[in-house]
Design an enzyme around this catalytic site. Sequence first.
Site: not given
Length: 274
Positions: A78, A80
Amino acid sequence: ERERETHGLYSMRAVHVHTQCLFAHLTHNKGPYKHKSLGLRGNTSLGMAFAYRLAEKLCPKAHWQGRNIIPIKGIVFDMDGTLTEPVLDFRKLRQQLGIPQGADILQHIDSRSRQAERDDLYSKLLEFESGGADELELQQGARELLHLAGENGVKRALVTRNTQDGIAALLNKLGRPSSYGGPFTHTLGREFSPPKPDPASIQYICADWGFDPIHVVMVGDTTDDMIAGKQAGTVTVLVENGEADKSARQWSDLHLDSLQNALGLFQTVFDVPV
């Protein structure tokens, strides 16, 4: 130990139980195990890719058969809050957009009946994300972890609910691909539909890599990341950033305090001197 003394080797069952006990207190304590130097806590559903790889390292005299060792061939990250510092305050964003806490932001916007309202909400979302891109900072250990995976021949991909502009900001921050082990094979933003928590993006990457998902690890910091990874069939590693998320934990195979601790974990898996 009894089997080792008797037969001069560890059986697969003994090795598996030893590894599971190490991370999950399977004998007397149902609570999670915490490894102080790695900042690691494990669930009883510890992913097989880690279990057998770590067992192989811990018990080198074991009688291993190739089919029992499940190597890590790819890692999906991922963005953020995982590779970057968690600067986006989604609670504040929900308040600004009138979205209930806990509701999926993208689904809520798409559910609006009027196009003008959807456009307005997306405009505010993009402005919010743009501000985050301006403040983007890499998590401690991010570059080192990417480089570690790359130099060990592990493919790396990026899947985020952010936009391609947000991804471009990360890649710009990372700089030359040679500084972090080479380029990502895939960088999928929310333009790829459906986004997480749907597993489609991770399934697509695994298929493109030609890997069974059991050979792939999903590393993220949210429930969406863990659900997507688990439903795709990967090992799931949750980066908590100092905040325990019980909802995300129930979908994770391992949860760690920080990405820096994830680096320590992978150094162990890849037999890298710390």
